[in-house]
Scaffold this active site. Sequence first.
Site, PDB file in Angstrom:
ATOM      1  N   LYS A   1       1.857  75.600  35.218  1.00 44.63           N
ATOM      2  CA  LYS A   1       2.757  74.960  34.259  1.00 44.63           C
ATOM      3  C   LYS A   1       4.113  74.670  34.908  1.00 44.63           C
ATOM      4  CE  LYS A   1       4.019  76.762  30.189  1.00 44.63           C
ATOM      5  NZ  LYS A   1       4.007  77.580  28.959  1.00 44.63           N
TER       6      LYS A   1
ATOM      7  N   LYS B   1       5.457  93.583  31.330  1.00 37.65           N
ATOM      8  CA  LYS B   1       6.731  93.876  32.012  1.00 37.65           C
ATOM      9  C   LYS B   1       6.779  95.333  32.460  1.00 37.65           C
ATOM     10  CE  LYS B   1       8.871  89.949  31.819  1.00 37.65           C
ATOM     11  NZ  LYS B   1       9.499  89.239  30.730  1.00 37.65           N
TER      12      LYS B   1
ATOM     13  N   LYS C   1      10.879  76.585  35.891  1.00 34.23           N
ATOM     14  CA  LYS C   1      12.117  76.571  36.649  1.00 34.23           C
ATOM     15  C   LYS C   1      12.066  77.541  37.814  1.00 34.23           C
ATOM     16  CE  LYS C   1      16.510  76.605  36.084  1.00 34.23           C
ATOM     17  NZ  LYS C   1      17.624  77.465  35.688  1.00 34.23           N
TER      18      LYS C   1
END
Length: 330
Positions: A194, A113, A197
């Site tokens: 994978k 991140k 959303k």
Amino acid sequence: MSKKRILSGIQPSGTIHLGNYFGAIENWVKLLDEYECFFSIVDYHAITAPYDAALLPGRIREAALDNMAAGLDPERCTLFVQSHVPEHTELCWLLNCATPLGELFRMTQFKDKRQQHGWENISAGLLNYPILQAADILIYRADAVPVGEDQAQHLEFTREVARRFNTKFGQYFAEPKTIIGRGKRVMGLDGVGKMSKSMNNFIGLTEPAEAVWEKLRPAKTDEARQRRSDPGDPFKCNIYSYHELVTGDEQLAEIRQGCTTAGIGCIDCKKILAANLEKVVAPIRERRAELEKKPEYVRDSLMAAAEKCRAIARKTVDETKSLMGLGGQI
Ligand code: TRP
Ligand code: SF4
């Protein structure tokens, strides 16, 4: 003999999809009788990354409804919202002060991140995320934590936090074991990564059957099957990977046979899949609709769970403080 205790965390990221269900929830449901189970909707973790405050309450509610409907029945486990148990952040502070900064900088999730967004655009909460997770687990003195492979480092970190605390302040926390779920890896509709959303690449767990069909109908199959008469290889087909989740052995064998001999067309194959999937998700969708009609039941069970958690958590925090020289008589 009392049951061993397990705890896991659920990110309130909105509606859940087949990847969440077959990857985690389905496995948790199998553990409900064997263990004393705690599941936390980790809203304190959700605010470590940028988010929309107006949307968060809805996400937490969705997570509670979806997970209850999918099998985390409040009668069979303790499903609670993390921020309803403020002791988590209190233990987090105590553990913060007993953890070297270097350990946090070395965590993969933080390093990724930081590289992606830069120092100025990530929160201090993100750095401390693993300590909050350790607090979630240690506060209930959980024996084990069922998680996916991606959480292995966080669990190793949790054990180190416990070990370091015990060395400094006296044997107190047991090191929790990791139960790596044999959860299935569910591919996204595009068959590339994978199911997720964010990529809009998913089938929602409680989507209506017609909406699911709208997604399955155009979905890619084995490219070798250009015409109905072309034989295919089911193991090169994403649709077959979905069949493996919901279709019985006998019918699976028929599909393999039909695919390799061009005996079955892709549309028919998908229709069988849609029907089998519906058998799994229809009861979940119905339970979810029932729960939506009883918001006070949902609220009351979350509140009762939080109350139960607070009693356990308070004791752990008080004992931890005492070992650390805090909270005593002055
Ligand atoms: N970090 C976990 C995830 O992203 C969520 C989590 C928070 C968790 N606290 C936890 C998982 C405690 C297991 C135990 O999935
Ligand atoms: Fe895939 Fe089924 Fe078509 Fe074979 S028949 S390619 S398994 S959709």
